[in-house]
Design a protein around this motif. Structure first.
Motif: not given
Ligand code: NDP
Ligand code: AKG
Ligand code: MG
Length: 472
Positions: A315-331
């Motif tokens: 609910d919280a982050i699918w739109d902003t981080h889902g569909s692979g967008q999370w791969k560009d974030k700091i792990m």
């Protein structure tokens, strides 16, 4: 203003704006020579710094050194037990950025650590210790080049706060009595545990503020790294010390997922998003089962908690981080402390920034330095919001003191960190080039010489400094 030292008549102060140093072309920088091998290392290091600045800026920039005293040298000048004179503190307060050699701390009784005291007095809450391999450096490890980590060690609290009582002391015995008779029985989870009456007692405070400001700096640093190094690992022993080390982990994640929500993804969140990306029709429960392999054996209540976690992350982050967008974030992930000691050897390239509490970071920084060539190659910085003191990871190495033999590399590399902090990158780069060149040519001190294949004749401490300058 000063009792026994006279500040240089030339040069200007470094000041701070929003935690960032504002550096003039001729900054006055206080230095502490240090005990033990400080007598060998400091002159060698200073020679390298001055040569690099002169070559990089052709006289346009210059460090104006200001000798201040701590440790044995301070007692000689200021009198017995004057290990950390007010003059020294006043100078560091005034000039903001300082560099030091190692200072002795006796084991058991005697004075408490001057090194730790300086960090606490100036609130230098982040101890930053990069462990990176210099090509050609001999190492006891087979693939030292794979380790490239920066340890971000909380530097002011944990057991280093030094609140402890000796076994048999009046207050210590009173505290044990209160704990045994009142506080422990009042906490049902402690059951019938009691502290042995002949114990020494130490307090381990880990605060939310202290933990989060350290992790904040670590994440900000990660943001400046290349994409493939944008990782922060929270190191803790939270399975055993739940409310101190476990809390450090939780507060770290809390900060990452609130203040840095747009920039960060946690490892567990990445699994949840990744599972849904691979199978868009995956049910919440199947996703929960995949992130927690023991899921089916859990109680109904725990299963519900994990399903709630999966649902809230989606609910919280699918739109902003889902569909692979999370791969560009700091792990942001976490590892238990004992495990990270083997991980830096077995999977070194999976780590980048290791955020730790004080004691774990102290242990880990010596171990990581060993992988990349030893304590002679372990630099460090103690950074706060209005001061910074640079110093090596190692101590006074007393058996080598005064022999012009020890490796000055760690203090020289600490100076490189100082020059980079000041924005004097050209001088810093010259020194790194000089160190790389000297090592590649086999012109090294005893510690590296003894590891080299085939063996080389070791240089003296002072000769290594000269070799670095020749290889600029
Ligand atoms: N920030 C600080 O000022 C610190 C101070 N200390 C203090 O230093 C004192 C001595 O501590 P100790 O436990 O012996 O640890 P040290 O780090 O001083 O020395 C341990 C060993 O590490 C190796 N080593 C250390 N420095 C270098 C170097 N520059 N080049 C090459 N090898 C190096 C040497 O190994 P080898 O002989 O095998 O070559 C040395 O014998 C204590 O009083 C301690 O409290 C300790 C750590 C930090
Ligand atoms: O202060 C001391 O004597 C030891 C400190 C230390 O080992 C460190 O900061 O790495
Ligand atoms: Mg240490």
């Amino acid at each position: 203003m000063y009792e026994k030292i006279i500040p240089p008549t030339e040069g200007s102060r470094i000041t701070f704006e929003n935690g960032e140093p504002q550096v003039p072309d001729n900054p006055i920088i206080p230095f502490i020579r240090g005990d033990g091998t400080g007598v060998d290392i400091w002159p060698a290091a200073q020679k390298v710094f001055d040569a690099a600045v002169a070559k990089a800026y052709g006289g346009q920039r210059q460090i104006v050194w200001f000798k201040v005293y701590a440790g044995d040298e301070a007692c000689e000048l200021y009198g017995t037990y004057q290990y950390l004179p007010e003059d020294t503190l006043a100078a560091i307060r005034e000039y903001g950025v300082a560099i030091k050699g190692p200072l002795t701390t006796p084991v058991g009784g005697g004075i408490r650590s001057l090194n730790v005291a300086l960090r606490q007095i100036f609130d230098l809450y982040a101890c930053i210790r990069p462990c990176k391999y210099y090509a050609g450096t001999p190492s006891p490890h087979k693939t030292p080049e794979k380790l490239d980590v920066i340890i971000y060690r909380e530097n002011t609290e944990d057991i280093y706060l030094g609140i402890e009582w000796k076994q048999g002391s009046e207050v210590g015995d009173r505290l044990i009595k209160i704990l045994n008779e009142d506080l422990i029985p009042a906490t049902p989870e402690h059951g019938k545990k009691r502290i042995p009456l002949d114990s020494g007692i130490g307090i381990k405070p880990i605060s939310k503020t202290g933990s989060q400001r350290l992790v904040r700096r670590a994440i900000r640093h990660a943001l400046r790294l290349p994409k493939n190094k944008q990782m922060v690992t929270l190191v803790h022993k939270g399975n055993i010390m739940k409310y101190t080390e476990g809390a450090f982990r939780d507060w770290g994640y809390e900060l990452a997922t609130s203040e840095f929500r747009a920039e960060c993804i946690t490892e567990r969140e990445s699994w949840i998003l990744g599972n849904k990306e691979k199978n868009p029709d995956l049910s919440i429960e199947d996703n929960a089962r995949m992130i927690d392999p023991g899921y089916d054996a859990l109680t109904a209540e725990k299963k519900a908690q994990i399903c709630d976690e999966v649902q809230s992350v989606l609910d919280a982050i699918w739109d902003t981080h889902g569909s692979g967008q999370w791969k560009d974030k700091i792990m942001v992930n976490d590892r238990i402390a004992d495990s990270i000691f083997q991980q830096i050897q077995t999977r070194p390239d999976e780590y980048s920034i290791l955020a730790t509490m004080n004691l774990n970071g102290d242990y880990l920084s010596d171990a990581a330095a060993a992988v990349v060539g030893g304590l002679g190659m372990g630099p460090g910085a103690n950074i706060g919001d209005s001061a910074a003191i640079f110093e090596a990871t190692h101590g006074t190495a007393p058996k080598h003191a005064g022999l012009d033999r020890i490796n000055p590399g760690s203090v020289i590399l600490s100076g490189v960190m100082m020059l980079e902090y000041m924005g004097w990158q050209e001088a810093a780069d010259l020194i790194k080039k000089g160190i790389g060149g000297a090592i590649s040519a086999g012109e090294v001190t005893y510690d590296l010489a003894r590891l080299m294949e085939p063996p080389v004749e070791p240089l003296k401490c002072s000769e290594f400094a000269d070799a670095i300058i020749r290889h600029f």
